[in-house]
Motif scaffolding. Structure first.
Motif, PDB file in Angstrom:
ATOM      1  N   LEU A   1       2.361 125.570  41.728  1.00  0.00           N
ATOM      2  CA  LEU A   1       2.797 124.242  42.041  1.00  0.00           C
ATOM      3  C   LEU A   1       2.396 123.190  40.937  1.00  0.00           C
ATOM      4  O   LEU A   1       3.129 122.373  40.599  1.00  0.00           O
ATOM      5  CB  LEU A   1       2.736 123.849  43.270  1.00  0.00           C
ATOM      6  N   CYS A   2       0.995 123.361  40.408  1.00  0.00           N
ATOM      7  CA  CYS A   2       0.630 122.290  39.696  1.00  0.00           C
ATOM      8  C   CYS A   2       0.634 122.459  38.091  1.00  0.00           C
ATOM      9  O   CYS A   2       0.778 121.714  37.376  1.00  0.00           O
ATOM     10  CB  CYS A   2      -0.856 121.917  39.936  1.00  0.00           C
TER      11      CYS A   2
ATOM     12  N   ILE B   1      12.026 117.949  46.670  1.00  0.00           N
ATOM     13  CA  ILE B   1      11.770 119.038  47.549  1.00  0.00           C
ATOM     14  C   ILE B   1      11.269 118.673  48.846  1.00  0.00           C
ATOM     15  O   ILE B   1      10.325 117.397  48.989  1.00  0.00           O
ATOM     16  CB  ILE B   1      10.252 119.533  46.837  1.00  0.00           C
TER      17      ILE B   1
ATOM     18  N   LEU C   1       9.547 117.252  52.208  1.00  0.00           N
ATOM     19  CA  LEU C   1       8.318 116.898  52.649  1.00  0.00           C
ATOM     20  C   LEU C   1       7.634 116.305  51.442  1.00  0.00           C
ATOM     21  O   LEU C   1       7.097 115.148  51.294  1.00  0.00           O
ATOM     22  CB  LEU C   1       7.359 117.889  53.112  1.00  0.00           C
ATOM     23  N   LEU C   2       7.428 117.028  49.980  1.00  0.00           N
ATOM     24  CA  LEU C   2       6.743 116.894  49.014  1.00  0.00           C
ATOM     25  C   LEU C   2       7.332 115.220  48.583  1.00  0.00           C
ATOM     26  O   LEU C   2       6.785 114.362  48.061  1.00  0.00           O
ATOM     27  CB  LEU C   2       6.532 117.871  48.108  1.00  0.00           C
ATOM     28  N   THR C   3       8.731 115.499  48.294  1.00  0.00           N
ATOM     29  CA  THR C   3       9.336 114.341  47.718  1.00  0.00           C
ATOM     30  C   THR C   3       9.569 113.153  48.400  1.00  0.00           C
ATOM     31  O   THR C   3       9.543 111.878  48.168  1.00  0.00           O
ATOM     32  CB  THR C   3      10.826 114.439  47.208  1.00  0.00           C
ATOM     33  N   TRP C   4       9.401 113.438  49.859  1.00  0.00           N
ATOM     34  CA  TRP C   4       9.605 112.121  50.865  1.00  0.00           C
ATOM     35  C   TRP C   4       8.268 111.358  50.756  1.00  0.00           C
ATOM     36  O   TRP C   4       8.188 110.384  51.166  1.00  0.00           O
ATOM     37  CB  TRP C   4       9.606 113.056  52.245  1.00  0.00           C
TER      38      TRP C   4
ATOM     39  N   ILE D   1       8.154 113.564  42.436  1.00  0.00           N
ATOM     40  CA  ILE D   1       8.021 114.906  42.385  1.00  0.00           C
ATOM     41  C   ILE D   1       9.152 115.429  42.931  1.00  0.00           C
ATOM     42  O   ILE D   1       9.483 115.310  44.031  1.00  0.00           O
ATOM     43  CB  ILE D   1       6.824 115.362  43.118  1.00  0.00           C
TER      44      ILE D   1
ATOM     45  N   HIS E   1      12.311 119.236  42.207  1.00  0.00           N
ATOM     46  CA  HIS E   1      12.191 120.580  41.580  1.00  0.00           C
ATOM     47  C   HIS E   1      13.615 120.482  40.410  1.00  0.00           C
ATOM     48  O   HIS E   1      14.478 119.654  40.581  1.00  0.00           O
ATOM     49  CB  HIS E   1      13.063 121.674  42.660  1.00  0.00           C
TER      50      HIS E   1
ATOM     51  N   PHE F   1       6.239 111.531  47.762  1.00  0.00           N
ATOM     52  CA  PHE F   1       6.175 111.131  46.193  1.00  0.00           C
ATOM     53  C   PHE F   1       7.437 111.448  45.707  1.00  0.00           C
ATOM     54  O   PHE F   1       7.852 112.477  45.265  1.00  0.00           O
ATOM     55  CB  PHE F   1       4.926 111.947  45.741  1.00  0.00           C
TER      56      PHE F   1
ATOM     57  N   ASN G   1       5.462 125.956  36.547  1.00  0.00           N
ATOM     58  CA  ASN G   1       6.196 125.830  37.612  1.00  0.00           C
ATOM     59  C   ASN G   1       7.685 125.708  37.015  1.00  0.00           C
ATOM     60  O   ASN G   1       7.994 125.910  35.975  1.00  0.00           O
ATOM     61  CB  ASN G   1       5.941 124.581  38.459  1.00  0.00           C
TER      62      ASN G   1
END
Length: 171
Positions: free
Chosen positions: A103-104, A28, A30-33, A38, A40, A35, A107
């Motif tokens: 998201l948390c 994903i 930004l998020l995976t960048w 994390i 999809h 962490f 999902n």
């Protein structure tokens, strides 16, 4: 794990993004960048059609929300006990077409867990997003070098920037 004849009947086809009996994963932005663990997740039918809970009240078919899979883990359909593989994937998809995406808590990972629970994969109905995150992290295979880089290169760039920034800032 290729003991089931159906698995050899529909082989993985990376060029067409067909991953029969697989859990698939993609980053994903930004998020995976920040962490890299994390991302999809989706689950594929016996013919390799990927189903993923892509947003509120929407389960995508063969068009993952964040692009083609970068990792996959093929499961053994013979371990589906309560329902057939495809029936369970379809059932989970119908359930998630009525749900708000969170998201948390509720999902794409939860969608895949529901499919595995419906089929009682491996004799268990206790699949959850944490087990699946660990499964794909530890046992998932990268589709290609390019898709490995799609997952990790942004993280390494961000990390390098932070290291350089901290060296100059705390000098």
């Amino acid at each position: 794990m290729k003991t089931d004849t159906a698995m050899s009947y529909h082989p993985i086809d990376i060029e067409r993004d067909k991953y029969p009996y697989c859990i698939v994963w993609t980053p994903i932005p930004l998020l995976t960048w920040l962490f890299p663990i994390i991302g999809h997740m989706g689950i594929a039918t016996s013919s390799g059609v990927i189903r993923d809970f892509a947003g509120p009240y929407f389960v995508s078919e063969d068009n993952m929300a964040f692009g083609s899979p970068t990792k996959y883990f093929q499961l053994n359909p013979a371990l589906a006990r309560a329902q057939s593989w495809d029936t369970a994937v379809a059932g989970a998809s119908e359930i998630y077409k009525t749900r708000m995406h969170n998201l948390c808590c509720d999902n794409c990972h939860s969608h895949v867990a529901t499919a595995l629970n419906l089929m009682q994969y491996g004799g268990s109905n206790r699949w959850n997003m944490f087990k699946l995150a660990l499964l794909i992290s530890w046992h998932g295979k990268y589709v290609s070098l390019g898709r490995y880089l799609k997952t990790w290169l942004p993280f390494y760039i961000v990390l390098t920037f932070l290291i350089i920034f901290s060296i100059f800032y705390f000098k």
